[in-house]
Scaffold this motif. Structure first.
Motif, PDB file in Angstrom:
ATOM      1  N   UNK A 156      -1.727  -8.242   6.642  1.00 47.89           N
ATOM      2  CA  UNK A 156      -2.717  -7.683   5.716  1.00 47.89           C
ATOM      3  C   UNK A 156      -3.072  -6.261   6.135  1.00 47.89           C
ATOM      4  N   UNK A 157      -3.284  -6.063   7.438  1.00 46.74           N
ATOM      5  CA  UNK A 157      -3.576  -4.722   7.926  1.00 46.74           C
ATOM      6  C   UNK A 157      -2.436  -3.764   7.630  1.00 46.74           C
ATOM      7  N   UNK A 158      -1.199  -4.219   7.814  1.00 44.83           N
ATOM      8  CA  UNK A 158      -0.019  -3.407   7.502  1.00 44.83           C
ATOM      9  C   UNK A 158      -0.035  -3.014   6.027  1.00 44.83           C
ATOM     10  N   UNK A 159      -0.345  -4.000   5.173  1.00 42.25           N
ATOM     11  CA  UNK A 159      -0.397  -3.718   3.735  1.00 42.25           C
ATOM     12  C   UNK A 159      -1.472  -2.707   3.382  1.00 42.25           C
ATOM     13  N   UNK A 205       1.117   8.667  16.116  1.00 40.12           N
ATOM     14  CA  UNK A 205       2.133   9.367  16.910  1.00 40.12           C
ATOM     15  C   UNK A 205       2.782   8.444  17.928  1.00 40.12           C
ATOM     16  N   UNK A 206       1.987   7.648  18.612  1.00 39.43           N
ATOM     17  CA  UNK A 206       2.535   6.717  19.593  1.00 39.43           C
ATOM     18  C   UNK A 206       3.461   5.704  18.925  1.00 39.43           C
ATOM     19  N   UNK A 207       3.074   5.209  17.744  1.00 39.27           N
ATOM     20  CA  UNK A 207       3.906   4.235  17.053  1.00 39.27           C
ATOM     21  C   UNK A 207       5.214   4.862  16.575  1.00 39.27           C
ATOM     22  N   UNK A 266       0.874   2.500   7.629  1.00 34.25           N
ATOM     23  CA  UNK A 266       0.763   3.882   7.162  1.00 34.25           C
ATOM     24  C   UNK A 266       2.031   4.679   7.444  1.00 34.25           C
ATOM     25  N   UNK A 267       2.615   4.510   8.640  1.00 34.10           N
ATOM     26  CA  UNK A 267       3.812   5.276   8.994  1.00 34.10           C
ATOM     27  C   UNK A 267       5.092   4.617   8.478  1.00 34.10           C
ATOM     28  N   UNK A 268       4.977   3.435   7.867  1.00 38.14           N
ATOM     29  CA  UNK A 268       6.149   2.759   7.335  1.00 38.14           C
ATOM     30  C   UNK A 268       7.037   2.163   8.405  1.00 38.14           C
TER      31      UNK A 268
END
Length: 212
Positions: free
Chosen positions: A69-72, A100-102, A129-131
């Protein structure tokens, strides 16, 4: 007062609907809820040590589901309400660095930082957010949440009765020790994260500029 609160929570943790509450807390905490499920998990394991691993599995699966859910939210609705939610949770300033770390380390950050006091919801929203690759995200989340919850379950399953006896006798000292460990965890994360400070700062500034 601490003793009364402890005994009251112990009673609730042994309630017949406690597993549903644990699942709800773990699910919500992974995406938008500020209260972590670990205290409830620990108390449920104390109340029924023989079910400790079962409780840990419930928390792990619910947290991974909440992470989706958070990813969505991060992927589809960051501008609509994700950014405002992070600000309300006090995590907006940490978002650019997390992005940036991700981007640089991917699954490693989910596994390592997801198993620390760093809010898991920050990582799940940022990953969306960063896909970040969804399958990689799910796999890393399962490992991360298993580390966070299953260790608790296994320890209480093996040593539940002795641990409960210690807490019953030394509740104040145990509470203080737990607080010290949490603070030490944050300090260690801050220290270990300082290696590539200049590069991270530049990246974070760029991400922040895009989200304004």
């Amino acid at each position: 007062m601490l003793r009364r609160l402890y005994e009251w929570t112990m009673a609730k943790a042994a309630h017949r609907h406690a597993e549903w509450w644990l699942a709800a807390f773990a699910f919500m905490e992974a995406s938008f809820f500020p209260v972590p499920p670990h205290p409830l998990l620990g108390l449920m394991c104390l109340a029924e040590p023989k079910k400790a691993i079962r409780f840990a599995v419930i928390a792990t699966l619910a947290s991974v589901a909440g992470g989706l859910l958070g990813y969505g939210i991060g992927h589809f609705a960051y501008e609509a309400f994700g950014e405002a939610m992070l600000r309300a949770l006090g995590l907006a300033d940490s978002f650019p660095k997390a992005a940036c770390y991700l981007r640089d380390y991917g699954a490693e950050i989910i596994i390592v930082k997801g198993a620390t006091p760093i809010p898991f919801k920050l990582l799940t929203i940022t990953a969306g957010f960063i896909g970040m690759n969804l399958l990689v995200f799910i796999g890393a989340s399962i490992v991360s949440r298993s580390i966070s919850f299953m260790i608790v379950g296994v320890l209480f399953r093996l040593f539940g009765a002795p641990i409960k006896a210690v807490i019953d006798k030394h509740l104040g000292k145990v509470t203080a020790a737990f607080a010290v460990l949490v603070v030490a965890g944050f300090l260690a994360i801050a220290f270990l994260g300082g290696g590539a400070k200049d590069t991270t700062e530049k990246c974070a500034s760029a991400v922040a500029a895009k989200t304004v």
